[in-house]
Design a protein around this motif. Structure first.
Motif, PDB file in Angstrom:
ATOM      1  N   MET A 106     -31.627 -26.293  31.847  1.00  0.00           N
ATOM      2  CA  MET A 106     -32.392 -25.599  30.815  1.00  0.00           C
ATOM      3  C   MET A 106     -31.553 -24.605  30.018  1.00  0.00           C
ATOM      4  N   VAL A 107     -30.917 -23.677  30.693  1.00  0.00           N
ATOM      5  CA  VAL A 107     -30.223 -22.594  29.997  1.00  0.00           C
ATOM      6  C   VAL A 107     -28.998 -23.101  29.246  1.00  0.00           C
ATOM      7  N   PRO A 109     -28.053 -26.262  28.242  1.00  0.00           N
ATOM      8  CA  PRO A 109     -28.341 -27.095  27.066  1.00  0.00           C
ATOM      9  C   PRO A 109     -28.967 -26.307  25.912  1.00  0.00           C
ATOM     10  N   MET A 110     -29.842 -25.351  26.217  1.00  0.00           N
ATOM     11  CA  MET A 110     -30.456 -24.554  25.152  1.00  0.00           C
ATOM     12  C   MET A 110     -29.413 -23.681  24.463  1.00  0.00           C
ATOM     13  N   TYR A 113     -27.483 -25.916  22.173  1.00  0.00           N
ATOM     14  CA  TYR A 113     -28.312 -26.271  21.020  1.00  0.00           C
ATOM     15  C   TYR A 113     -28.369 -25.113  20.020  1.00  0.00           C
ATOM     16  N   LEU A 114     -28.598 -23.899  20.525  1.00  0.00           N
ATOM     17  CA  LEU A 114     -28.684 -22.741  19.638  1.00  0.00           C
ATOM     18  C   LEU A 114     -27.350 -22.457  18.954  1.00  0.00           C
ATOM     19  N   ARG A 117     -26.992 -25.002  16.194  1.00  0.00           N
ATOM     20  CA  ARG A 117     -27.857 -24.643  15.059  1.00  0.00           C
ATOM     21  C   ARG A 117     -27.268 -23.491  14.265  1.00  0.00           C
TER      22      ARG A 117
END
Length: 158
Positions: A106-107, A109-110, A113-114, A117
């Motif tokens: 979770m942490v 990959p997020m 991703y951020l 972005r």
């Protein structure tokens, strides 16, 4: 109702409808289900591996603080003060496994991703800035051409 009570109720209604409460409730439910999976993993896989060096049940790893611990037929301690460090070890393993899964699934990959972005947004802003600068340059050239056209072919600038 007084205005203060109305504002408190309105604030509570806004809090409930904001979506954070729903997200938190979903997270708690998923966390509870995930805890069962991790506990099963610890009891079904980790404990037997650790048990290869001793007993298969980590909860049975104890030390006695005072004298010798004696238990009855039901397994209850009759005398002595047991320190149940196997239970602490089992809980620590459960925590570490849970933390690792949350971090890696979770942490991390997020965060990637951020970051991606943010890079895309920065690149987009740079392109927009370049476009704005080039548009400004084109407008200046048009202005200069119009000024030169108004002066006529043989006139100099004032």
């Amino acid at each position: 109702m007084s205005k203060e009570k109305e504002s408190v109720l309105e604030g509570f209604k806004a809090f409930l409808t904001r979506g954070n409460v729903i997200d938190l409730a979903v997270a708690v439910v998923i966390g509870a289900a995930f805890t069962n999976v991790v506990n099963s993993l610890v009891k079904g896989v980790i404990n037997p591996v650790v048990g290869a060096f001793g007993t298969k049940d980590l909860d049975r790893y104890t030390s006695c603080l005072k004298d010798r611990c004696e238990t009855n037929a039901a397994g209850d301690v009759v005398s002595g003060i047991p320190i149940m460090w196997g239970t602490v070890l089992s809980s620590t393993l459960s925590f570490l496994i849970t933390a690792a899964v949350v971090y890696f699934l979770m942490v991390m990959p997020m965060a990637k991703y951020l970051a991606r972005r943010a890079r895309q947004q920065a690149a987009k802003e740079q392109v927009e800035e370049v476009l704005e600068v080039s548009e400004l340059e084109v407008l200046k050239e048009i202005r200069d051409a119009l000024v030169a056209q108004q002066r006529g072919p043989g006139r100099d600038a004032p």
